[in-house]
Scaffold this active site. Structure first.
Site, PDB file in Angstrom:
ATOM      1  N   GLU A  93       0.815  -1.220   0.000  1.00 54.84           N
ATOM      2  CA  GLU A  93       0.000   0.000   0.000  1.00 54.84           C
ATOM      3  C   GLU A  93       0.848   1.270   0.000  1.00 54.84           C
ATOM      4  OE1 GLU A  93      -0.489  -2.607   1.956  1.00 54.84           O
ATOM      5  OE2 GLU A  93      -2.323  -3.414   1.087  1.00 54.84           O
TER       6      GLU A  93
ATOM      7  N   HIS B  61     -11.259  -5.637   8.371  1.00 54.35           N
ATOM      8  CA  HIS B  61     -11.961  -5.337   7.124  1.00 54.35           C
ATOM      9  C   HIS B  61     -13.026  -4.256   7.293  1.00 54.35           C
ATOM     10  CE1 HIS B  61     -10.075  -9.121   5.980  1.00 54.35           C
ATOM     11  NE2 HIS B  61     -10.378  -8.874   4.723  1.00 54.35           N
TER      12      HIS B  61
END
Lengths: 339, 370
Positions: A61, A130
């Protein structure tokens, strides 16, 4: 295109139209290529525009965001996807130290027109890591614009505006609203960044919500109407820039305010809004400004998340504490005694 | 992606067994001829002059910290071959991504020294125009700019501009995750970027053996499919030769190139550090013997490419440069507190407008009192 559209389809259409309209726009991230993203927001884009315009990257990321910084310096307009809110943290240094600051540290000479799309917040039964509500981290970082749509046409319009914007935008897509449907005509253009929307006018109290809690606030307003409350619902749309004007006008009118957000309440965006309302509307307020938020706990396991997330009942409970009968909120009295 | 990333096996990516050298410690030509082309004598003469000026600039900057004119200064004394080589290996349109220790590289690039030192004086985060000089702001967080260099290089490749980028990092920064992500992205996307690691043996106080157990820092490239090389970082001829080859490699579409230059930070990390707490004078003395300027001067004199006049002229130019810097840095910079609110966003938010007004009132009230 007119008809019933999901938020996911509207976001996909926004990316498609942006790619078609400006060859500098590139979309990249993990699984956004042939797969179309884990939520299918980039579905079909690689097939239509080619692997140069919409492409998969290594799974890293910080690399994705840093690479986008370099591409933006080189004249592109990158739109990157970080797959889940809680998987975005490796990129935080890039976002906080470079994305947010480049314009300022170069005295406006280098700008980074880039969008960081993040599937965001809870309500989909996601397992650990999540479902974070991470908006406060970004909103607390000057130089970023922080956007979260609550309606299908806003999803399209805000994403197009984010891509066109000369500033970097953190675009938080409420996961549980991806499949929300509405009758819309695309391309839609709604209000610009920095303007909140009054989703429901009312005179008794203001519910301030953004992203995933806007539909909850709307539902609560419907339920409250049966109890005689005429509620106004304000959808912020953009957390940064923040629309003080609309929020202030609403609370000055209603005299009562409840802020609804999924994130942990402590030091969150709701706290900022409460402070701003208090500073600007003190003499109009008939009751303390209240917040209905998630608890101050790490995001719970999916089978328990409904206990954590703001819901209609909690909003109605908050309304009960808005002192319509001039009774103080007993929760905060010394020793918990009644007045 | 179906492109082949490199020809041959991993051996083709590995650095030479010994760091590439053209010069001995005393500036004689080495016996075994390196596999890189010898830089032309004009470039080497240019490098000599830039190193002399750069070293004088560096000493002046350190002196300015003692006079309170700079908040802090990280010296690159001893690393001039890398500082100058990084710039001379690039063309004008290429981009340089420097760290805070690259001030000598930046003045070599032609940026006004007062603009270079704005960051360290503390009047601005970046005193120069990155787009004008194709030099990114000096980066203080370690290795974060390497990913930008990869991304910008890829952007240039996509535009077909023929431009490349060069990112500077130190030995410590090779432990940071962003360095590895940058190597990986650059290799996967065949970005024309050079990663120049100036291994000056210490990350502030932490020595190399606590930083890595790798055979060398250059070996870190092979895991990512990046062509890598090691070079004697105090040998200006070798640094220029290897960086020029790396530039050619990147420019010709062969992807990224990692160079580890072995050098030594003769001063402390910054003026605020005390190197005597973690290393010996004897060690520094060893490296002083391999001084890059002395080596290049000896080499060029032997070849007849440098004479007394050139040496005198370079020294005079360096003194003049330092004198001009002193004069300019002795003037207080002009500061505009209200400018703090500019360039946070393209258009200031209403809230920033309010805060600007509040500071303006404060300033006016202060003004009225004086």
């Amino acid at each position: 295109m007119t008809g019933t559209t999901t938020m996911a389809q509207a976001l996909n259409a926004a990316l498609r139209d942006a790619l078609a309209g400006d060859e500098r726009v590139v979309v990249f991230g993990e699984d956004v290529g042939p797969l179309g993203g884990v939520f299918r927001i980039t579905d079909g884009l690689t097939a239509e525009f080619g692997d140069d315009r919409c492409f998969d990257t290594p799974l890293a990321e910080a690399g994705i965001v840093g690479f986008a910084v370099g591409m933006a310096m080189g004249g592109f307009r990158p739109v990157v996807e970080l797959q889940f809110d809680a998987f975005a943290y490796p990129a935080f240094e890039q976002i906080a130290s470079h994305v947010a600051k480049m314009r300022n540290r170069t005295r406006g000479r280098v700008e980074l027109p880039m969008v960081i799309r993040i599937p965001y917040a809870g309500g989909i039964g996601g397992v650990e890591h999540h479902c974070d509500s991470s908006e406060a981290y970004y909103a607390h970082t000057p130089g970023l614009k922080v956007v979260t749509p609550a309606t299908v046409d806003d999803a399209y319009s805000l994403l197009r505006e984010a891509i066109d914007d000369p500033d970097p935008v953190v675009f938080l897509e409420p996961k549980k609203l991806y499949w929300a449907k509405a009758q819309v005509t695309l391309p839609a253009r709604t209000e610009p960044f920095g303007r909140a929307a009054v989703r429901r006018p009312g005179g008794d109290a203001t519910l301030v919500a953004y992203g995933p809690t806007v539909p909850v606030a709307m539902e609560a307003a419907e339920a409250a109407a049966e109890e005689g409350w005429d509620l106004e619902v304000v959808d912020l749309r953009t957390i940064v820039p923040f629309d003080d004007e609309t929020v202030t006008a609403s609370v000055r009118k209603t005299g009562r305010c409840v802020i609804v957000g999924e994130a942990a309440g402590f030091a969150g965006v709701g706290a900022e809004i409460a402070a701003r309302v208090q500073e600007r509307c003190f003499h109009s307020l008939h009751a303390p400004v209240l917040r209905v938020t998630g608890f101050d706990i790490p995001y719970p396991p999916p089978m328990l998340e409904h206990h954590h997330l703001p819901n209609v009942d909690r909003i109605l409970d908050a309304l009960d504490r808005l002192q319509r009968d001039d009774r103080p909120d007993t929760r905060f009295l010394p020793l918990g005694g009644a007045a | 992606m179906t492109e082949r990333h490199h020809d041959g096996g991993p051996e083709a990516l590995l650095p030479s067994a010994q760091p590439v050298r053209f010069l001995t410690d005393t500036g004689a030509a080495v016996r075994s001829r390196p596999r890189y082309p010898l830089p032309d004598s004009e470039t080497l003469r240019q490098a000599y002059r830039a190193m002399v000026v750069g070293r004088r600039f560096d000493a002046q900057a350190t002196a300015l910290t003692k006079q309170g004119r700079l908040a802090v200064y990280p010296s690159s004394h001893g690393q001039e071959a890398c500082q100058v080589g990084a710039v001379l290996a690039l063309e004008d349109g290429d981009w340089l991504f420097p760290t805070y220790r690259e001030s000598v590289a930046l003045v070599t690039r032609g940026i006004e020294p007062t603009e270079v030192l704005a960051l360290l004086r503390g009047d601005a985060h970046c005193g120069y125009d990155p787009n004008r000089h194709h030099v990114a702001p000096q980066c203080t967080p370690l290795a974060t700019q390497t990913v930008h260099a990869a991304g910008l290089a890829y952007a240039e490749r996509r535009k077909g501009s023929g431009r490349i980028t060069l990112a500077c990092v130190g030995d410590g920064a090779t432990s940071e995750g962003d360095f590895h992500e940058a190597l990986n992205f650059a290799a996967v996307f065949k970005a024309p970027v050079i990663f120049l690691v100036q291994n000056n043996q210490y990350a502030i106080s932490v020595p190399l053996d606590r930083q890595t157990a790798a055979p060398s820092l250059a070996h870190k490239g092979v895991g990512y499919g990046v062509r890598s090389e090691r070079v004697d970082g105090n040998d200006p001829v070798a640094v220029l030769a290897v960086l020029s080859a790396a530039a050619e490699h990147a420019r010709s579409g062969q992807g990224p190139f990692l160079v580890e230059a072995l050098t030594y930070r003769l001063e402390s990390h910054t003026n605020a550090d005390d190197a005597t707490r973690y290393r010996t004078d004897a060690e520094a003395e060893e490296w002083r013997r391999r001084d890059p300027i002395a080596r290049l001067e000896a080499y060029l004199r032997r070849r007849g490419h440098l004479g007394d006049d050139d040496v005198t002229e370079a020294a005079a130019a360096a003194e003049e440069y330092a004198a001009r810097l002193r004069t300019r840095m002795n003037a207080d910079p002009e500061l505009d507190p209200l400018g703090l609110f500019d360039h946070v966003y393209d258009v200031p938010t209403p809230q920033l407008g309010e805060q600007r007004e509040s500071l303006r009132s404060e300033l006016e009230a202060e003004e009225a009192l004086t």
